[in-house]
Design an enzyme around this catalytic site. Structure first.
Site, mmCIF file in Angstrom:
data_model
loop_
_atom_site.group_PDB
_atom_site.id
_atom_site.type_symbol
_atom_site.label_atom_id
_atom_site.label_comp_id
_atom_site.label_asym_id
_atom_site.label_seq_id
_atom_site.Cartn_x
_atom_site.Cartn_y
_atom_site.Cartn_z
ATOM 1 N N LEU A 63 0.843 -1.428 0.181
ATOM 2 C CA LEU A 63 0.074 -0.023 -0.122
ATOM 3 C C LEU A 63 0.912 1.177 -0.057
ATOM 4 O O LEU A 63 2.049 1.380 0.573
ATOM 5 C CB LEU A 63 -1.004 -0.024 1.189
ATOM 6 C CG LEU A 63 -1.976 -1.093 1.283
ATOM 7 C CD1 LEU A 63 -2.606 -0.963 2.645
ATOM 8 C CD2 LEU A 63 -2.729 -1.529 -0.065
ATOM 9 N N HIS A 64 0.298 2.421 -0.654
ATOM 10 C CA HIS A 64 1.130 3.349 -0.574
ATOM 11 C C HIS A 64 -0.051 4.773 -0.806
ATOM 12 O O HIS A 64 -1.077 4.398 -0.438
ATOM 13 C CB HIS A 64 1.845 3.533 -2.189
ATOM 14 C CG HIS A 64 1.102 3.487 -3.460
ATOM 15 N ND1 HIS A 64 -0.062 4.077 -3.920
ATOM 16 C CD2 HIS A 64 1.139 2.356 -4.205
ATOM 17 C CE1 HIS A 64 -0.518 3.403 -4.949
ATOM 18 N NE2 HIS A 64 0.297 2.571 -5.051
ATOM 19 N N ARG A 92 4.469 -0.780 -8.171
ATOM 20 C CA ARG A 92 5.652 -1.239 -9.179
ATOM 21 C C ARG A 92 6.802 -0.335 -9.233
ATOM 22 O O ARG A 92 7.769 -0.363 -9.689
ATOM 23 C CB ARG A 92 5.152 -1.684 -10.310
ATOM 24 C CG ARG A 92 4.497 -2.815 -10.296
ATOM 25 C CD ARG A 92 4.047 -3.436 -11.840
ATOM 26 N NE ARG A 92 3.499 -4.944 -11.771
ATOM 27 C CZ ARG A 92 2.237 -5.250 -11.778
ATOM 28 N NH1 ARG A 92 1.418 -4.359 -11.987
ATOM 29 N NH2 ARG A 92 1.734 -6.429 -11.955
ATOM 30 N N HIS A 138 -3.349 4.208 -2.380
ATOM 31 C CA HIS A 138 -4.290 3.261 -1.793
ATOM 32 C C HIS A 138 -4.808 4.197 -0.594
ATOM 33 O O HIS A 138 -6.394 3.896 -0.487
ATOM 34 C CB HIS A 138 -3.571 2.014 -1.360
ATOM 35 C CG HIS A 138 -3.054 1.168 -2.354
ATOM 36 N ND1 HIS A 138 -1.775 1.087 -2.488
ATOM 37 C CD2 HIS A 138 -3.644 0.355 -3.142
ATOM 38 C CE1 HIS A 138 -1.353 0.090 -3.634
ATOM 39 N NE2 HIS A 138 -2.812 -0.271 -4.041
ATOM 40 N N GLY A 194 -9.147 2.745 -8.221
ATOM 41 C CA GLY A 194 -8.578 3.861 -8.550
ATOM 42 C C GLY A 194 -8.245 3.967 -10.182
ATOM 43 O O GLY A 194 -8.348 3.164 -10.923
ATOM 44 N N GLN A 219 -9.277 -0.871 -16.140
ATOM 45 C CA GLN A 219 -9.706 -1.973 -15.150
ATOM 46 C C GLN A 219 -11.050 -1.248 -14.514
ATOM 47 O O GLN A 219 -12.079 -2.072 -14.466
ATOM 48 C CB GLN A 219 -8.727 -2.168 -14.013
ATOM 49 C CG GLN A 219 -9.193 -2.892 -12.822
ATOM 50 C CD GLN A 219 -8.083 -3.136 -11.957
ATOM 51 O OE1 GLN A 219 -7.500 -4.213 -11.839
ATOM 52 N NE2 GLN A 219 -7.950 -2.414 -10.601
ATOM 53 N N VAL A 227 -3.135 9.358 -7.560
ATOM 54 C CA VAL A 227 -2.247 10.312 -6.729
ATOM 55 C C VAL A 227 -1.055 10.228 -7.185
ATOM 56 O O VAL A 227 -0.221 9.036 -7.851
ATOM 57 C CB VAL A 227 -2.143 9.567 -4.898
ATOM 58 C CG1 VAL A 227 -1.150 10.730 -4.683
ATOM 59 C CG2 VAL A 227 -3.619 9.783 -4.587
ATOM 60 N N GLN A 262 -4.302 -13.220 -12.194
ATOM 61 C CA GLN A 262 -4.148 -11.970 -13.308
ATOM 62 C C GLN A 262 -2.813 -11.693 -13.670
ATOM 63 O O GLN A 262 -2.521 -10.783 -14.307
ATOM 64 C CB GLN A 262 -5.050 -10.777 -12.691
ATOM 65 C CG GLN A 262 -4.277 -10.070 -11.545
ATOM 66 C CD GLN A 262 -4.760 -9.068 -10.616
ATOM 67 O OE1 GLN A 262 -5.846 -9.153 -9.982
ATOM 68 N NE2 GLN A 262 -4.503 -7.802 -10.955
HETATM 69 O O1 PAF Z 1 -6.171 -2.954 -9.043
HETATM 70 C C1 PAF Z 1 -5.538 -3.854 -8.107
HETATM 71 O O2 PAF Z 1 -4.943 -3.794 -7.294
HETATM 72 C C2 PAF Z 1 -6.113 -5.270 -8.808
HETATM 73 O O3 PAF Z 1 -6.038 -5.554 -9.951
HETATM 74 C C3 PAF Z 1 -7.483 -5.672 -8.064
HETATM 75 C C4 PAF Z 1 -8.474 -5.031 -8.528
HETATM 76 C C5 PAF Z 1 -7.182 -5.470 -6.374
HETATM 77 C C6 PAF Z 1 -8.002 -7.036 -8.248
HETATM 78 O O4 PAF Z 1 -6.949 -7.947 -7.975
#
Ligand code: PAF
Length: 287
Positions: free
Chosen positions: A36-37, A191, A40, A151, A157, A180, A64
Site C-alpha cells: 500500500l502507498h 511497481r 491506496h 483507482g 480496469q 495520486v 491476473q
Molecule cells: O488493481 C488492483 O490492485 C487489482 O487488479 C485488484 C482490483 C485488487 C484485483 O486483484
C-alpha cells in the site's frame, strides 16, 4: 480510530459483515493487492467518507498474472500494510490465502468479452481482465459491499469492472478514486519500487507527454498525429511503448477526434524491466 481487525477466512469476514449489517451500517470495499502507498490510502479515505464500515482486501491475485510476469516478485508486505491502515478508519483487513480464494479444483472464470476490455491491456496481457474480473466478482460476493472503490490509475480496469457490475447485475456502486502522483507527476504504483534511480528519473515523462498531448488534442490537433509524436517522445525518454492511445473514456473504443469524446489518453510502457501505466483526460468544454 481503532486498529483494523485482520481476517484471513471468508467465515470470519462474513460474521464481521453480518454484525455491520445488523446495525444497518453501509459497507465499503477497497480491493488491493497490498504494498500500500498513498494512492491506496486516498482510496481508503474516499471509502471512509462514504460508508460507516470499510473493508480493505489484500490479495495478490495469481490469476491476473501470466507465468512470465512478476507474481513471485510482487511485494507482499502485510505487516507494513496493516501499520499504514492503522492510521485510517478501516474496520477489516481481509487477507485471504490462495486456497481460501481458489480451491484446488476451482474451475469457473468471469471473462469480460469485448467492450471496454478490448485492446490496450488485453493486447499486452491477454489473461489480465479474466483474472481481475474473476477475483473482483468473488470479493464483491464475499463482502457484498454497498460500494467499492477502484483507482483511476487503472482506468481500463475501472471501466471493465463498471461494465461487469452492470452486465451481471451485481448491485454495487463502483466509485472511482483519482490518481495520486509524486510531485514530478509520476503516478503512485506498487511497481515504482522496482525502478532503478535513472529509470525513476525518466519515468515522469509518461505523465508529461500525456498531458501535453491532451492539451494539443483539446485545441483541435489531429489525434493520430498527436499520438504518433507522443509515442516518439516516450521512446526518446527511454521507454519501450506497449501502447499510447486516445480512446473514448467509458467504452474505450478508438476515437477519431475530440468531438467523439469524452476522450482519455492511456499509456503502458516499459523501462528497465518495469511496466508502468498511466492515463489522463482530454479537457473539453469547461474543463
Ligand atoms: O488493481 C488492483 O490492485 C487489482 O487488479 C485488484 C482490483 C485488487 C484485483 O486483484
Amino acid at each position: 480510530m481503532s486498529q483494523p481487525r485482520i481476517v484471513h477466512t471468508r467465515s470470519d469476514l462474513q460474521s464481521a459483515i453480518a454484525a455491520f449489517r445488523k446495525a444497518r451500517e453501509r459497507v465499503a470495499l477497497v480491493p488491493t493487492m497490498g504494498a500500500l502507498h498513498e494512492g491506496h490510502l486516498a482510496l481508503v479515505r474516499l471509502a471512509c467518507g462514504k460508508a460507516e464500515r470499510v473493508v480493505v482486501s489484500i490479495f495478490v491475485n495469481p490469476t491476473q498474472f501470466a507465468p512470465h510476469e512478476d507474481f513471485d516478485k510482487y511485494p507482499r508486505t502485510l505487516d507494513s500494510d496493516a501499520e499504514a491502515l492503522a492510521g485510517e478508519n478501516v474496520d477489516i483487513i481481509y487477507a485471504p490465502g490462495r486456497e481460501e480464494m481458489y480451491a484446488a479444483d476451482f474451475s469457473t472464470r468471469v471473462l469480460p468479452d469485448g467492450g471496454p476490455a478490448a485492446g490496450l491491456e488485453s493486447d499486452a496481457r491477454p489473461h489480465f481482465f479474466g483474472g481481475v474480473a474473476t477475483v473482483v466478482t468473488k470479493l464483491l460476493l464475499q463482502v457484498r459491499p454497498d460500494l467499492a472503490v477502484f483507482g483511476e490509475k487503472d482506468w481500463q480496469q475501472l471501466q471493465v469492472v463498471k461494465r461487469m457490475v452492470r452486465d451481471l447485475d451485481i448491485g454495487v456502486d463502483i466509485v472511482p478514486g483519482p490518481t495520486v502522483r509524486e510531485k514530478d507527476g509520476l503516478a503512485l504504483s506498487s511497481r515504482n519500487r522496482y525502478l532503478e534511480p535513472k529509470h525513476r528519473e525518466a519515468a515522469p515523462a509518461l505523465h508529461r507527454v500525456l498531458n501535453e498531448s491532451a492539451v494539443l488534442i483539446s485545441r483541435g490537433a489531429p489525434i493520430a498525429q498527436v499520438m504518433t509524436s507522443a509515442r516518439h517522445e516516450i521512446e526518446k525518454a527511454g521507454f519501450t511503448v506497449d501502447y499510447v492511445e486516445a480512446r473514448h473514456a467509458e467504452t474505450l473504443a478508438p476515437v477519431a477526434d475530440a468531438h467523439h469524446g469524452p476522450v482519455r489518453l492511456l499509456v503502458a510502457a516499459r523501462i528497465g524491466g518495469t511496466r508502468l501505466i498511466d492515463n489522463v483526460p482530454v479537457p473539453h468544454g469547461k474543463d
